[in-house]
Design an enzyme around this catalytic site. Structure first.
Site, PDB file in Angstrom:
ATOM      1  N   GLU A 199       0.801  -1.219   0.000  1.00 29.70           N
ATOM      2  CA  GLU A 199       0.000   0.000   0.000  1.00 29.70           C
ATOM      3  C   GLU A 199       0.837   1.274   0.000  1.00 29.70           C
ATOM      4  OE1 GLU A 199      -3.126   0.461  -0.456  1.00 29.70           O
ATOM      5  OE2 GLU A 199      -3.825  -1.616  -0.396  1.00 29.70           O
ATOM      6  N   THR A 200       1.848   1.332   0.857  1.00 31.05           N
ATOM      7  CA  THR A 200       2.596   2.598   0.992  1.00 31.05           C
ATOM      8  C   THR A 200       4.095   2.401   1.156  1.00 31.05           C
ATOM      9  OG1 THR A 200       2.364   2.640   3.414  1.00 31.05           O
ATOM     10  CG2 THR A 200       0.605   3.703   2.122  1.00 31.05           C
TER      11      THR A 200
END
Length: 275
Positions: free
Chosen positions: A132-133
């Protein structure tokens, strides 16, 4: 160019409407004849009628303008046109595997407590965190309220994003985050594992015990909330997560793309195997 709408007039009227029993039966009309300002005025009334404080609504929505770049991104999501092989190869890199393995060791005690409470093992949580990040390194800088308002005013998915915008206001109203802190990806996702506001409201937990559910700065809150999300959609403790299993099916609630689901499963499997 029209000036940003002021919410003061509407907010004076809304408490009277509530006292008379009025409540919004439908979402604010997308793209009304009066443009974005008219839509925002109607949405502000609905927000207060739904129980969000007038102070929060006024402070958060006043002065908003739509972001055309967000609409362009919404209509051109090329990443999900890639094959599984292309997508996974670009995301499960040697460097990311090393980082993930190091974080599994660094947070071993925390992840063990999370698994004991929510039933989701560390490799799955860390794989999602990385995808995700990049483990919190790239959360996005887009103002979430403006992004959500832009998509809520647009007619393509207006009902969905009006719901997300309402929950973003609830996050502000309950004191978890300020509007200025709510920066993330272009579609309004927040935090180190990119929760949309509705998921934030449903699944975010205060695992560090400081009284706030902080998915931006608190690693315990981030990882525990991610596990709580998966548990909320039926994660089965102690069971495999490979394709075809019940736990793999839970990944569809995280992301509708089967390519993304398969990438989570592969990344988690590699991390579980010790890379």
């Amino acid at each position: 160019m029209s000036r940003p709408v002021s919410m003061r007039f509407s907010l004076k009227l809304i408490p009277l409407l509530i006292m008379c029993g009025a409540s919004p039966a439908l979402a604010a009309q997308c793209q009304p004849p009066g443009g974005f300002n008219a839509w925002l005025e109607a949405f502000a009334q609905e927000a207060v009628a739904s129980g969000i404080s007038p102070r929060t609504v006024s402070a958060t929505l006043t002065g908003l303008t739509p972001d055309q770049k967000v609409l362009s991104l919404d209509r051109n999501q090329k990443v999900f046109k890639q094959s599984f092989q292309q997508f996974a190869a670009n995301r499960i890199t040697a460097g990311r595997l090393r980082k993930g393995a190091a974080l599994l060791k660094q947070h071993a005690s925390l992840l063990a407590r999370i698994e004991q409470r929510f039933g989701v093992p560390g490799p799955v949580i860390v794989a999602i965190w990385g995808l995700e990040t990049d483990f919190g390194a790239v959360m996005g800088k887009q103002p979430a309220i403006r992004s959500l308002a832009t998509l809520a005013h647009d007619c393509r998915r207006t009902e969905m994003f009006q719901g997300q915008l309402l929950d973003a206001l609830r996050i502000v109203d309950r004191g978890d985050m300020t509007p200025a802190e709510m920066r993330g990806a272009w579609a309004g996702e927040l935090g180190q594992t990119q929760f949309l506001p509705t998921s934030y409201i449903r699944f975010a937990v205060d695992f560090d015990g400081n009284g706030r559910r902080d998915l931006i700065r608190s690693t315990p809150d981030v990882l525990a909330s991610t596990a709580n999300y998966l548990r909320g959609y039926g994660w089965r403790p102690g069971q495999p997560w490979t394709e075809g299993t019940a736990n793999f099916a839970v990944f569809q609630h995280w992301n509708r793309s089967q390519v993304y689901q398969k990438t989570i499963a592969l990344f988690a499997t590699k991390l579980a195997g010790g890379v």
